[in-house]
Motif scaffolding. Structure first.
Motif, PDB file in Angstrom:
ATOM      1  N   GLY A  64       0.626  -1.481  -0.013  1.00 28.28           N
ATOM      2  CA  GLY A  64       0.037  -0.289  -0.132  1.00 28.28           C
ATOM      3  C   GLY A  64       0.850   1.100   0.282  1.00 28.28           C
ATOM      4  N   SER A  65       2.495   1.388  -0.661  1.00 28.25           N
ATOM      5  CA  SER A  65       3.176   1.987   0.104  1.00 28.25           C
ATOM      6  C   SER A  65       3.021   2.973  -1.600  1.00 28.25           C
ATOM      7  N   LEU A  66       2.601   4.269  -1.531  1.00 24.58           N
ATOM      8  CA  LEU A  66       2.035   5.656  -2.379  1.00 24.58           C
ATOM      9  C   LEU A  66       3.786   5.486  -3.350  1.00 24.58           C
ATOM     10  N   GLU A  67       4.799   5.566  -2.362  1.00 28.28           N
ATOM     11  CA  GLU A  67       5.520   6.213  -1.933  1.00 28.28           C
ATOM     12  C   GLU A  67       6.540   4.773  -3.363  1.00 28.28           C
ATOM     13  N   ALA A  68       6.350   4.379  -3.439  1.00 24.64           N
ATOM     14  CA  ALA A  68       6.618   3.484  -4.607  1.00 24.64           C
ATOM     15  C   ALA A  68       6.312   3.396  -6.331  1.00 24.64           C
ATOM     16  N   PHE A  69       5.657   4.935  -6.541  1.00 23.99           N
ATOM     17  CA  PHE A  69       5.516   4.727  -7.688  1.00 23.99           C
ATOM     18  C   PHE A  69       6.720   5.781  -8.312  1.00 23.99           C
ATOM     19  N   ARG A  70       7.773   6.355  -7.570  1.00 23.40           N
ATOM     20  CA  ARG A  70       8.842   7.377  -7.908  1.00 23.40           C
ATOM     21  C   ARG A  70       9.294   6.789  -9.010  1.00 23.40           C
ATOM     22  N   ALA A  71       9.937   8.260  -9.558  1.00 28.06           N
ATOM     23  CA  ALA A  71      10.928   7.177 -11.212  1.00 28.06           C
ATOM     24  C   ALA A  71      11.800   5.440  -9.921  1.00 28.06           C
ATOM     25  N   MET A  72      12.048   4.968 -10.668  1.00 30.52           N
ATOM     26  CA  MET A  72      13.370   3.664 -10.946  1.00 30.52           C
ATOM     27  C   MET A  72      14.707   4.605 -10.798  1.00 30.52           C
ATOM     28  N   HIS A  73      15.595   4.399  -9.838  1.00 27.38           N
ATOM     29  CA  HIS A  73      17.221   4.759  -9.729  1.00 27.38           C
ATOM     30  C   HIS A  73      17.579   4.030 -11.146  1.00 27.38           C
ATOM     31  N   HIS A  74      17.661   2.800 -10.967  1.00 25.11           N
ATOM     32  CA  HIS A  74      18.287   1.938 -12.401  1.00 25.11           C
ATOM     33  C   HIS A  74      16.955   2.022 -13.633  1.00 25.11           C
ATOM     34  N   THR A  75      17.118   2.601 -14.296  1.00 29.74           N
ATOM     35  CA  THR A  75      16.502   0.900 -15.444  1.00 29.74           C
ATOM     36  C   THR A  75      17.021   0.284 -16.914  1.00 29.74           C
ATOM     37  N   GLY A  76      17.594   0.778 -16.959  1.00 28.93           N
ATOM     38  CA  GLY A  76      18.882  -0.502 -17.526  1.00 28.93           C
ATOM     39  C   GLY A  76      18.756  -0.174 -19.492  1.00 28.93           C
ATOM     40  N   THR A  77      17.851  -0.753 -19.435  1.00 32.13           N
ATOM     41  CA  THR A  77      17.573  -1.160 -21.185  1.00 32.13           C
ATOM     42  C   THR A  77      16.233   0.406 -21.361  1.00 32.13           C
ATOM     43  N   ARG A  78      16.544   0.432 -22.500  1.00 28.73           N
ATOM     44  CA  ARG A  78      14.513   1.773 -22.804  1.00 28.73           C
ATOM     45  C   ARG A  78      13.520   0.305 -22.848  1.00 28.73           C
ATOM     46  N   GLU A  79      13.861  -0.901 -23.239  1.00 28.40           N
ATOM     47  CA  GLU A  79      12.781  -1.849 -22.490  1.00 28.40           C
ATOM     48  C   GLU A  79      12.334  -1.905 -21.247  1.00 28.40           C
ATOM     49  N   VAL A  80      13.583  -1.954 -20.642  1.00 32.52           N
ATOM     50  CA  VAL A  80      13.016  -2.430 -19.030  1.00 32.52           C
ATOM     51  C   VAL A  80      12.338  -1.016 -18.506  1.00 32.52           C
ATOM     52  N   ALA A  81      12.615   0.251 -18.534  1.00 33.11           N
ATOM     53  CA  ALA A  81      12.598   1.247 -18.755  1.00 33.11           C
ATOM     54  C   ALA A  81      10.718   1.358 -18.797  1.00 33.11           C
ATOM     55  N   THR A  82      10.976   0.995 -20.312  1.00 27.91           N
ATOM     56  CA  THR A  82       8.921   1.257 -20.805  1.00 27.91           C
ATOM     57  C   THR A  82       8.953   0.282 -19.697  1.00 27.91           C
ATOM     58  N   LEU A  83       8.558  -1.059 -19.814  1.00 25.83           N
ATOM     59  CA  LEU A  83       7.858  -1.272 -18.977  1.00 25.83           C
ATOM     60  C   LEU A  83       7.458  -1.839 -17.626  1.00 25.83           C
ATOM     61  N   ALA A  84       8.406  -0.311 -16.537  1.00 24.53           N
ATOM     62  CA  ALA A  84       8.115  -0.143 -15.263  1.00 24.53           C
ATOM     63  C   ALA A  84       7.243   0.928 -15.395  1.00 24.53           C
ATOM     64  N   ASP A  85       7.930   2.326 -16.290  1.00 24.75           N
ATOM     65  CA  ASP A  85       6.899   2.842 -16.504  1.00 24.75           C
ATOM     66  C   ASP A  85       5.624   2.576 -16.747  1.00 24.75           C
ATOM     67  N   ARG A  86       5.322   1.926 -17.741  1.00 19.65           N
ATOM     68  CA  ARG A  86       3.319   0.952 -17.718  1.00 19.65           C
ATOM     69  C   ARG A  86       2.697   0.711 -16.891  1.00 19.65           C
ATOM     70  N   PHE A  87       3.761  -0.464 -15.424  1.00 22.24           N
ATOM     71  CA  PHE A  87       3.611  -1.214 -14.657  1.00 22.24           C
ATOM     72  C   PHE A  87       2.448  -0.545 -13.888  1.00 22.24           C
ATOM     73  N   PHE A  88       4.126   0.799 -13.850  1.00 23.25           N
ATOM     74  CA  PHE A  88       3.350   1.963 -12.879  1.00 23.25           C
ATOM     75  C   PHE A  88       2.086   2.749 -12.931  1.00 23.25           C
ATOM     76  N   ARG A  89       2.174   2.987 -14.249  1.00 18.83           N
ATOM     77  CA  ARG A  89       0.512   3.551 -14.265  1.00 18.83           C
ATOM     78  C   ARG A  89      -0.522   2.835 -14.569  1.00 18.83           C
ATOM     79  N   MET A  90      -0.467   1.329 -14.387  1.00 22.74           N
ATOM     80  CA  MET A  90      -1.071   0.271 -14.739  1.00 22.74           C
ATOM     81  C   MET A  90      -1.144   1.088 -13.042  1.00 22.74           C
ATOM     82  N   ALA A  91      -0.849   0.172 -12.563  1.00 27.08           N
ATOM     83  CA  ALA A  91      -0.875  -0.055 -10.639  1.00 27.08           C
ATOM     84  C   ALA A  91      -1.114   1.812 -10.259  1.00 27.08           C
TER      85      ALA A  91
END
Length: 99
Positions: free
Chosen positions: A30-57
Motif C-alpha cells: 500500500g505504499s504510494l512512495e513506490a510509484f516514484r521513478a526507478m533509480h536503475h532502468t537499464g535498457t529502454r525496454e525495462v524502463a518502458t515496462l516499469a513506466d507502464r507497470f507503475f501507471r497501471m498500478a
C-alpha cells in the motif's frame, strides 16, 4: 571477458528487475512512495515496462480508493433512513404510539 558480460548483464537487466520486484512488494503493502521513478532502468525496454507497470498500478490504486469511498458513502446514505425505521419499529414493538 566473462566478467565484463556479467557486469553488463547485472547493470542492464538484473538490477532494474530487482528494483522493480521490490517496488511491486511496496505497492502490495500500500505504499504510494513506490510509484516514484526507478533509480536503475537499464535498457529502454525495462524502463518502458516499469513506466507502464507503475501507471497501471496507479490506476488500479485510484479505482480501489474510489470504490472504497463510494461504498462508504452508500453505506452512510443507507444507514440514515434505516436508523429512523429501526427507531420507529422499536417504538411500535414497545407499544408506543407514533402520533
Amino acid at each position: 571477458m566473462a566478467g565484463i558480460i556479467g557486469a553488463v548483464f547485472l547493470r542492464t537487466l538484473l538490477r532494474p528487475l530487482q528494483e522493480l520486484m521490490e517496488r511491486t512488494g511496496e505497492i502490495e503493502q500500500g505504499s504510494l512512495e513506490a510509484f516514484r521513478a526507478m533509480h536503475h532502468t537499464g535498457t529502454r525496454e525495462v524502463a518502458t515496462l516499469a513506466d507502464r507497470f507503475f501507471r497501471m498500478a496507479r490506476k488500479l490504486s485510484d479505482r480501489s480508493n474510489y470504490l472504497t469511498l463510494f461504498a462508504t458513502h452508500v453505506s452512510h446514505e443507507l444507514k440514515t433512513p434505516l436508523t429512523g425505521i429501526q427507531g420507529a419499529a422499536e417504538l411500535l414493538r414497545d407499544g408506543g404510539d407514533m402520533e
